[in-house]
Write an enzyme that holds these catalytic residues in place. Structure first.
Site, PDB file in Angstrom:
ATOM      1  N   HIS A 109       0.754  -1.125  -0.100  1.00  0.00           N
ATOM      2  CA  HIS A 109       0.043   0.004   0.001  1.00  0.00           C
ATOM      3  C   HIS A 109       1.147   1.200  -0.081  1.00  0.00           C
ATOM      4  O   HIS A 109       1.913   1.275   0.733  1.00  0.00           O
ATOM      5  CB  HIS A 109      -0.939  -0.018   1.283  1.00  0.00           C
ATOM      6  CG  HIS A 109      -1.426   1.163   1.668  1.00  0.00           C
ATOM      7  ND1 HIS A 109      -1.046   2.140   2.633  1.00  0.00           N
ATOM      8  CD2 HIS A 109      -2.416   2.078   1.042  1.00  0.00           C
ATOM      9  CE1 HIS A 109      -1.439   3.363   2.694  1.00  0.00           C
ATOM     10  NE2 HIS A 109      -2.468   3.140   1.738  1.00  0.00           N
ATOM     11  N   HIS A 148      12.651  -1.782   4.325  1.00  0.00           N
ATOM     12  CA  HIS A 148      12.994  -0.517   5.229  1.00  0.00           C
ATOM     13  C   HIS A 148      14.345   0.134   4.698  1.00  0.00           C
ATOM     14  O   HIS A 148      14.373   1.260   5.120  1.00  0.00           O
ATOM     15  CB  HIS A 148      13.014  -0.971   6.737  1.00  0.00           C
ATOM     16  CG  HIS A 148      11.694  -1.331   7.360  1.00  0.00           C
ATOM     17  ND1 HIS A 148      11.030  -0.491   7.946  1.00  0.00           N
ATOM     18  CD2 HIS A 148      10.866  -2.281   7.324  1.00  0.00           C
ATOM     19  CE1 HIS A 148       9.896  -0.721   8.346  1.00  0.00           C
ATOM     20  NE2 HIS A 148       9.861  -1.973   7.979  1.00  0.00           N
TER      21      HIS A 148
END
Length: 303
Positions: A109, A148
């Site tokens: 998303h 990340h």
């Protein structure tokens, strides 16, 4: 604070939607995004909804652009800032959710947006928001570290504290309180961003939007041809139920869209085409599914 340049933000968002759709289609042999243009019934403006369905890589994906204006901010937009109640508003952004076919490819998303709360005779109050997050069904440490690392790279030019702050906010926001688990492994989430100049905040939005594909596509390419069976598919459908629960119970964007009279088909394109619920499911001890629950569905430092 400097004056908001809505036209520049809109131009960037439309181009971002085009680029993301083009590159996601590059992972598909035949499936393509279908486009719907719509107008906002409760005010002015509208949007450009694009949905890809039935692909070999992506079971369903939606990449939406919208730019709407209305007479009164809905409750979801003023819950954190009650002083803005009663103002008119503009909201523009790109929002996307991608649900893959293969259970070894995570759902992803992303969202980048600009809000303006306006009152005649006063300067508009503006703020940016957005981020991106990843929802794996099967846990791979290297995928989480890559995701990340790209998120940190998106923030690097804006201060050492930015990635840790917005990473923590993402962990806290995408948390299902009634399940006491995170929706996935997080990423970045920010809202009410106006602490820098408009130009600097826009640069940050630009960086987050531009890093999404860099974060997601290498994972898609690494996992999309992994063999899987009925067990993995059933677990994917079960975990998709958590995605539905979050979006319908907690998600601010969904609430804003519905409360402001937005187009329901565009708002709810974030939901997966198929999802399952099972009563009191417990993963098998020592399984990959248990590893997901034990080590991936909780806030964690990945880097």
């Amino acid at each position: 604070m400097s004056a908001p340049d809505v036209a520049a933000v809109k131009a960037y968002l439309l181009d971002l939607q085009d680029r993301i759709c083009r590159d996601l289609e590059g992972e598909e042999p035949e499936a393509r995004f279908q486009e719907d243009n719509w107008t906002y019934a409760n005010g002015t403006g509208g949007g450009r909804t694009r949905v890809l369905a039935g692909g070999k890589t992506f079971e369903q994906g939606g990449v939406n652009f919208s730019h709407v204006a209305g007479g009164t901010l809905p409750p979801s937009a003023t819950a954190q800032r009650p002083e803005l109640a009663g103002r008119s508003f503009q909201a523009l952004g790109v929002s996307l959710v991608i649900h893959p076919v293969n259970p070894y490819v995570p759902t992803s998303h992303a969202n980048v947006r600009l809000f303006l709360a306006e009152r005649e005779g006063q300067a508009p109050v503006w703020w940016f928001g957005g981020g991106f997050d990843l929802t794996p069904y099967y846990p791979f440490e290297e995928d989480a570290v890559h995701w990340h690392a790209v998120a940190r790279e998106a923030c690097a030019a804006f201060g050492e504290d930015v990635y840790p702050r917005f990473k923590r906010w993402c962990d806290e926001y995408f948390f299902l309180k009634h399940r006491t688990e995170t929706r996935g492994i997080g990423g970045l989430f920010f809202d009410d961003l106006n602490e820098w100049s408009f130009e600097r905040c826009f640069e940050f939005l630009h960086s987050v939007g531009d890093h999404y594909l860099e974060a997601y596509l290498p994972i898609v390419r690494r996992r999309k041809d992994t063999p899987y069976g009925e067990r993995e598919r059933n677990f994917q459908l079960y975990r998709r139920g958590r995605y539905v629960e979050f979006n319908l119970v907690y998600d601010r964007g969904t609430l804003f869209g519905l409360q402001s009279g937005g187009r329901a088909e565009s708002i709810l394109m974030s939901l997966p085409p198929v999802a399952h619920w099972r009563y009191n499911f417990k993963p098998e001890e020592g399984s990959a599914e248990e590893n997901l629950y034990k080590n991936f569905l909780k806030p964690r430092e990945w880097l």
